[in-house]
Enzyme design. Structure first.
Site, PDB file in Angstrom:
ATOM      1  N   GLY A  37      -0.197 -16.648  -2.106  1.00 22.63           N
ATOM      2  CA  GLY A  37       1.269 -16.639  -2.106  1.00 22.63           C
ATOM      3  C   GLY A  37       1.778 -16.164  -0.751  1.00 22.63           C
ATOM      4  O   GLY A  37       2.644 -16.797  -0.124  1.00 22.63           O
ATOM      5  N   HIS A  38       1.223 -15.065  -0.268  1.00 20.28           N
ATOM      6  CA  HIS A  38       1.625 -14.536   1.043  1.00 20.28           C
ATOM      7  C   HIS A  38       1.282 -15.521   2.161  1.00 20.28           C
ATOM      8  O   HIS A  38       2.098 -15.786   3.040  1.00 20.28           O
ATOM      9  CB  HIS A  38       0.892 -13.218   1.336  1.00 20.28           C
ATOM     10  CG  HIS A  38       1.214 -12.097   0.402  1.00 20.28           C
ATOM     11  ND1 HIS A  38       0.315 -11.618  -0.514  1.00 20.28           N
ATOM     12  CD2 HIS A  38       2.336 -11.338   0.247  1.00 20.28           C
ATOM     13  CE1 HIS A  38       0.855 -10.609  -1.182  1.00 20.28           C
ATOM     14  NE2 HIS A  38       2.081 -10.426  -0.751  1.00 20.28           N
ATOM     15  N   GLN A  62      11.808   1.454  -2.536  1.00 16.24           N
ATOM     16  CA  GLN A  62      11.977   0.492  -3.638  1.00 16.24           C
ATOM     17  C   GLN A  62      11.133   0.846  -4.856  1.00 16.24           C
ATOM     18  O   GLN A  62      11.093   0.095  -5.823  1.00 16.24           O
ATOM     19  CB  GLN A  62      11.706  -0.936  -3.158  1.00 16.24           C
ATOM     20  CG  GLN A  62      10.274  -1.237  -2.810  1.00 16.24           C
ATOM     21  CD  GLN A  62      10.131  -2.589  -2.114  1.00 16.24           C
ATOM     22  OE1 GLN A  62      10.626  -2.778  -1.014  1.00 16.24           O
ATOM     23  NE2 GLN A  62       9.466  -3.533  -2.764  1.00 16.24           N
ATOM     24  N   GLN A 154      14.933 -11.121  -6.172  1.00 12.69           N
ATOM     25  CA  GLN A 154      14.877 -10.598  -4.803  1.00 12.69           C
ATOM     26  C   GLN A 154      15.401 -11.636  -3.814  1.00 12.69           C
ATOM     27  O   GLN A 154      16.207 -11.330  -2.924  1.00 12.69           O
ATOM     28  CB  GLN A 154      13.432 -10.225  -4.475  1.00 12.69           C
ATOM     29  CG  GLN A 154      13.144 -10.004  -2.999  1.00 12.69           C
ATOM     30  CD  GLN A 154      11.745  -9.478  -2.781  1.00 12.69           C
ATOM     31  OE1 GLN A 154      11.479  -8.321  -3.078  1.00 12.69           O
ATOM     32  NE2 GLN A 154      10.853 -10.288  -2.258  1.00 12.69           N
ATOM     33  N   VAL A 177       3.051 -19.626  -5.803  1.00 15.55           N
ATOM     34  CA  VAL A 177       1.644 -20.054  -5.809  1.00 15.55           C
ATOM     35  C   VAL A 177       0.973 -19.402  -7.015  1.00 15.55           C
ATOM     36  O   VAL A 177       1.163 -18.208  -7.282  1.00 15.55           O
ATOM     37  CB  VAL A 177       0.938 -19.640  -4.501  1.00 15.55           C
ATOM     38  CG1 VAL A 177      -0.535 -20.026  -4.535  1.00 15.55           C
ATOM     39  CG2 VAL A 177       1.628 -20.282  -3.303  1.00 15.55           C
ATOM     40  N   ARG A 188      -0.402  -7.177  -7.766  1.00 19.09           N
ATOM     41  CA  ARG A 188      -0.581  -6.290  -8.920  1.00 19.09           C
ATOM     42  C   ARG A 188      -1.545  -6.858  -9.955  1.00 19.09           C
ATOM     43  O   ARG A 188      -1.933  -6.146 -10.882  1.00 19.09           O
ATOM     44  CB  ARG A 188       0.771  -5.994  -9.581  1.00 19.09           C
ATOM     45  CG  ARG A 188       1.655  -5.092  -8.714  1.00 19.09           C
ATOM     46  CD  ARG A 188       2.888  -4.623  -9.475  1.00 19.09           C
ATOM     47  NE  ARG A 188       3.563  -3.536  -8.786  1.00 19.09           N
ATOM     48  CZ  ARG A 188       4.657  -3.672  -8.019  1.00 19.09           C
ATOM     49  NH1 ARG A 188       5.192  -4.859  -7.828  1.00 19.09           N
ATOM     50  NH2 ARG A 188       5.194  -2.618  -7.430  1.00 19.09           N
TER      51      ARG A 188
HETATM   52  P1  AMP Z   1       5.023  -8.603  -1.782  1.00 16.25           P
HETATM   53  O1  AMP Z   1       3.953  -8.272  -0.816  1.00 16.25           O
HETATM   54  O2  AMP Z   1       4.553  -8.697  -3.192  1.00 16.25           O
HETATM   55  O3  AMP Z   1       6.270  -7.780  -1.591  1.00 16.25           O
HETATM   56  O4  AMP Z   1       5.470 -10.097  -1.453  1.00 16.25           O
HETATM   57  C1  AMP Z   1       5.802 -10.488  -0.146  1.00 16.25           C
HETATM   58  C2  AMP Z   1       6.397 -11.876  -0.165  1.00 16.25           C
HETATM   59  O5  AMP Z   1       5.452 -12.781  -0.739  1.00 16.25           O
HETATM   60  C3  AMP Z   1       7.658 -11.970  -1.033  1.00 16.25           C
HETATM   61  O6  AMP Z   1       8.595 -12.839  -0.407  1.00 16.25           O
HETATM   62  C4  AMP Z   1       7.139 -12.561  -2.306  1.00 16.25           C
HETATM   63  O7  AMP Z   1       8.115 -13.286  -3.037  1.00 16.25           O
HETATM   64  C5  AMP Z   1       6.068 -13.489  -1.784  1.00 16.25           C
HETATM   65  N1  AMP Z   1       5.109 -13.785  -2.857  1.00 16.25           N
HETATM   66  C6  AMP Z   1       4.440 -12.897  -3.636  1.00 16.25           C
HETATM   67  N2  AMP Z   1       3.694 -13.539  -4.558  1.00 16.25           N
HETATM   68  C7  AMP Z   1       3.906 -14.865  -4.362  1.00 16.25           C
HETATM   69  C8  AMP Z   1       3.432 -16.051  -4.994  1.00 16.25           C
HETATM   70  N3  AMP Z   1       2.571 -16.009  -6.016  1.00 16.25           N
HETATM   71  N4  AMP Z   1       3.865 -17.240  -4.529  1.00 16.25           N
HETATM   72  C9  AMP Z   1       4.735 -17.301  -3.502  1.00 16.25           C
HETATM   73  N5  AMP Z   1       5.213 -16.225  -2.849  1.00 16.25           N
HETATM   74  C10 AMP Z   1       4.819 -15.020  -3.273  1.00 16.25           C
END
Ligand code: AMP
Length: 280
Positions: A37-38, A62, A154, A177, A188
């Site tokens: 995803g990242h 947060q 968000q 993703v 998580r």
């Molecule tokens: P986080 O590190 O969880 O704060 O996420 C950082 C960025 O990655 C944020 O913009 C999230 O929305 C995005 N993100 C986290 N998980 C996914 C995923 N499975 N698919 C797409 N983007 C993601």
């Protein structure tokens, strides 16, 4: 090779230098422990911009005191290699003391929207998110910032902040993703034990049930939510925090499902809270 930057002063100087040289800057704010995803956000940013800054900061403002700030998973070496491979030029890793020095007083809040959905069980969460993103936008001066649709509330709140405060950047939304069984990727997910991990697939499966019903012609939000709720009820390990159909324009509940409707869910598996959503 990616360059790691840990001070705000250096990051500001580097970003200012890039802008002076006429380079476009893409920003990917994260809390680390990367998954696909990242990296999908990073790859898109690297394709769209001359340079990509990935920020890795587990933002204390947060998290509520009872949440997982202390145990949030971390792996800086692996994250650095993944960001490098995904085409990022810089990995910015500021520390808490420089982001929030003693006497820190300024917060940005998108009123109302921050108290809906996830904001009910996480009352200070979005204030922390908007504040840290406003700070990162000021430090990194991006042309574009990339956010995942997995965190739909968000994303809507950040877009609203950027519009309301006339911030000078474009917010780019990227699709969620998923693992091969449908579970939305999340840092998580590592908290889940094997039984919880198996049950967690019901979250996306529930949304799929709702989608099928809507695609078959059902317009009533309550019916779509019922279908999702029934799927989630298949495992006693899942406790729904909320399951709602809302308008993406107002975050208020809607009676009908139509373009611009978001069905959003948050559920607990043990103490792990997972979110997912479906946008019509
Ligand atoms: P986080 O590190 O969880 O704060 O996420 C950082 C960025 O990655 C944020 O913009 C999230 O929305 C995005 N993100 C986290 N998980 C996914 C995923 N499975 N698919 C797409 N983007 C993601």
């Amino acid at each position: 090779m990616i360059q790691r930057i840990s001070t705000i002063e250096e990051m500001k100087a580097v970003a200012a230098g890039l802008r002076r040289d006429g380079k476009s800057i893409g920003l990917v704010p994260t809390m680390g422990y990367f998954h696909e995803g990242h990296t999908s956000l990073m790859r898109r940013s690297a394709a769209d911009n001359d340079d990509t800054i990935v920020t890795l900061f587990v933002n204390p403002t947060q998290f509520s005191p009872c949440e997982d700030l202390e145990k949030y998973p971390r792996n800086l070496e692996r994250d650095t290699a993944m960001a490098d491979e995904a085409g990022a030029s810089f990995l910015f890793t500021p520390d808490n003391a420089s982001m929030y020095p003693a006497g820190y007083k300024t917060y940005v809040t998108v009123e109302g929207w921050s108290s809906r959905l996830c904001g009910i069980s996480r009352p200070i969460h979005f204030r922390g998110v908007t504040t840290v993103c406003a700070k990162l936008f000021n430090i990194c001066a991006p042309d574009r910032a990339y956010f995942g649709m997995k965190d739909a509330q968000q994303l809507l709140i950040i877009k609203k902040m950027v519009r309301d405060l006339n911030m000078n950047l474009e917010i780019v939304a990227m699709p969620t993703v998923r693992e091969s069984d449908g579970l939305a990727m999340s840092s998580r997910n590592v908290y889940l034990n094997p039984e919880q991990r198996k049950a967690a697939t019901l979250i996306s499966a529930g949304l799929t049930e709702a989608k099928k019903l809507v695609e078959a012609g059902e317009k009533r939000a309550e019916k779509a939510l019922e279908a999702a709720r029934a799927k989630l009820a298949e495992s006693p390990l899942i406790k729904i925090d909320y399951l709602e159909a809302v308008s993406e324009d107002t975050l208020e509940p809607t009676q009908t499902v139509e373009p611009g409707t978001l069905i959003a869910v948050a559920a607990y598996l043990g103490s792990t809270r997972l979110i997912d959503n479906l946008s019509f």
